[in-house]
Write a protein that holds these residues in place. Structure first.
Motif, PDB file in Angstrom:
ATOM      1  N   ASP A   1      21.932   0.082  47.421  1.00 22.06           N
ATOM      2  CA  ASP A   1      21.203  -0.694  46.417  1.00 22.06           C
ATOM      3  C   ASP A   1      20.528   0.261  45.433  1.00 22.06           C
TER       4      ASP A   1
ATOM      5  N   SER B   1      13.738   1.238  43.004  1.00 25.25           N
ATOM      6  CA  SER B   1      14.137   1.376  44.407  1.00 25.25           C
ATOM      7  C   SER B   1      15.564   1.900  44.531  1.00 25.25           C
TER       8      SER B   1
ATOM      9  N   SER C   1      18.411   2.648  47.937  1.00 24.47           N
ATOM     10  CA  SER C   1      18.665   2.683  49.383  1.00 24.47           C
ATOM     11  C   SER C   1      20.081   3.159  49.643  1.00 24.47           C
TER      12      SER C   1
ATOM     13  N   LYS D   1      19.308   3.567  57.724  1.00 26.43           N
ATOM     14  CA  LYS D   1      19.238   3.289  56.284  1.00 26.43           C
ATOM     15  C   LYS D   1      17.935   3.886  55.761  1.00 26.43           C
TER      16      LYS D   1
ATOM     17  N   ILE E   1      15.310   3.892  52.509  1.00 27.89           N
ATOM     18  CA  ILE E   1      14.908   3.075  51.358  1.00 27.89           C
ATOM     19  C   ILE E   1      13.730   3.759  50.668  1.00 27.89           C
TER      20      ILE E   1
ATOM     21  N   THR F   1      11.024   3.245  47.553  1.00 31.62           N
ATOM     22  CA  THR F   1      10.478   2.325  46.552  1.00 31.62           C
ATOM     23  C   THR F   1       9.394   3.061  45.767  1.00 31.62           C
TER      24      THR F   1
END
Length: 140
Positions: free
Chosen positions: A64, A70, A72, A89, A91, A93
């Motif tokens: 993403d 953000s 990921s 995973k 991530i 932000t």
């Protein structure tokens, strides 16, 4: 294994620079190499890349992208011993603040039996994000 069995490492860091600078450090190959690892990163959705260290490599895939906000990707470390295999995973932000940016990093997917990997990630990500902040400070 249920979702409640999965462990997560979370590190938050207030950085006194705008999200645009931090985004550059998170998404530019030569900058990623300065704060994290050698890589063949690409920002396209679905792009597969590796992060490489002296100990081996991590296989990743972009999941993403919300530019400036953000990012990921998968963080998978194959190993002959299942106890050391990691399918997770990462991530990132970024949230603008009055002082700059709140950067939040989460790595999700540690099994309860992966205490060493979990502990290594907790300490490692703190150091990596300190290094990221140093890299960001050098950017125009």
């Amino acid at each position: 294994m249920t979702d409640s069995d999965v462990r997560c490492v979370t590190v938050e860091r207030e950085i006194s620079h705008p999200p645009e600078k931090i985004w550059r450090a998170l998404t530019t190959r030569h900058l990623i190499e300065e704060w994290l690892m050698k890589n063949d990163f690409g920002l396209d959705l679905g792009h597969r890349f590796q992060l490489r260290g002296d100990w081996g490599h991590v296989d990743c895939e972009i999941l993403d992208v919300d530019p400036g906000r953000s990012l990921s990707y998968t963080w998978n470390h194959a190993h002959d011993d299942p106890a050391y295999r990691l399918d997770s995973k990462v991530i990132f932000t970024l949230e603008p603040t009055a002082a700059g940016t709140l950067l939040r990093m989460e790595q999700v997917g540690f099994r309860p039996d992966q205490k060493q990997a979990f502990g290594g990630a907790k300490g490692g990500w703190k150091i990596h994000l300190e290094n990221l902040e140093k890299v960001v400070a050098t950017l125009d």
